[in-house]
Design an enzyme around this catalytic site. Sequence first.
Site, PDB file in Angstrom:
ATOM      1  N   HIS A 144       6.119 -10.842  -4.290  1.00  0.00           N
ATOM      2  CA  HIS A 144       4.758 -10.356  -4.058  1.00  0.00           C
ATOM      3  C   HIS A 144       3.816 -11.539  -4.198  1.00  0.00           C
ATOM      4  CE1 HIS A 144       1.403  -7.484  -3.976  1.00  0.00           C
ATOM      5  NE2 HIS A 144       0.836  -8.321  -4.842  1.00  0.00           N
ATOM      6  N   CYS A 145       3.038 -11.790  -3.164  1.00  0.00           N
ATOM      7  CA  CYS A 145       2.125 -12.941  -3.168  1.00  0.00           C
ATOM      8  C   CYS A 145       0.707 -12.446  -3.413  1.00  0.00           C
ATOM      9  CB  CYS A 145       2.209 -13.691  -1.842  1.00  0.00           C
ATOM     10  SG  CYS A 145       1.104 -15.127  -1.764  1.00  0.00           S
ATOM     11  N   ILE A 146       0.086 -12.917  -4.488  1.00  0.00           N
ATOM     12  CA  ILE A 146      -1.270 -12.490  -4.805  1.00  0.00           C
ATOM     13  C   ILE A 146      -2.282 -13.076  -3.835  1.00  0.00           C
ATOM     14  CG2 ILE A 146      -0.780 -12.131  -7.245  1.00  0.00           C
ATOM     15  CD1 ILE A 146      -2.001 -14.876  -7.805  1.00  0.00           C
ATOM     16  N   ASN A 149      -2.188 -10.825  -0.995  1.00  0.00           N
ATOM     17  CA  ASN A 149      -2.367  -9.455  -1.475  1.00  0.00           C
ATOM     18  C   ASN A 149      -1.389  -8.494  -0.804  1.00  0.00           C
ATOM     19  OD1 ASN A 149      -3.614  -7.418  -3.012  1.00  0.00           O
ATOM     20  ND2 ASN A 149      -4.965  -6.853  -1.328  1.00  0.00           N
TER      21      ASN A 149
END
Length: 291
Positions: A144-146, A149
């Site tokens: 999951h890449c912040i 998003n």
Amino acid sequence: MLLKKSFSANKKSKSSPKICPIVQDVVPRSIADGSDKKCSYTCSCCPTISNWCVKDAFGIICCFVTWSLFLYGQFVVVIIIYMSKTYSLLNFINLFSMHFLAFLALSSYCRAMFSNPGAIPLNNATSEKLHKVCKRCIKRMDHHCIFVNNCVGQNNQKYFILFTFYTCVVSIYALIFLYFHLTTCITSNWTACPAWSPPVTLFFTIILALEAFCFSIFTAIMTGIQFVCIYTDTTGVEFFRGRSKSNLKRNSFLSSLKIVFGAQIGLTWLNPYSKPTGFLTQNDEQISFDT
């Protein structure tokens, strides 16, 4: 819990209205947050922009920061640097090249952010990851890449890799361009850069150089990790946990590349608007959960 499936005979019909993806067709909310209420949540996305979105406050802030850094780079290049240059073919080529690379990077960024990462029904999951932020079970869940998003999975891993790759290239391009610009200004005793005073030029260009240096290092590492995962036929989660598919049949490096970027080798691999192989959609199958 009883899982009921209803398959549509046609993917789209003229009479059927266009709907947003249904989150309960991936995982019931009772599993996601521990509540016992019946899952009846649908994605309240913006249908004019995308059919997929993640409403996470921290992720949205990170997206805003990312866009702000890109816009700052455009401001320095166009306003601070090119306003002090004379019009020439070389300057036009440099300006066009930098903006074209930035366009590819931002296009890949938007595709990675607003694409369904590969959500699948929970009962079909094998080694997939149920993520607590996305509240979805993602096929070939990488991480999951912040900054985008969104989860990175089978559907949008290509776009994520293109985003990090093009960002790395445009950052290196900017570093080289800034070096030659400052060298020209200093050797000419600032007579070649009359638009702005030396302190203003140095202030904005040094900040951009630091930004471009950090971006180039970070995105180069991320791109490298992605290709290592493709080469070893693992996901980012498996890579950082030290897991491998030594006991299973592994895809070759070329086969893994085709899974991520597309079956046909060519320039489409570098195109953020072409879909990868095995692109998953949610319009063909709707699943509801009963408790």
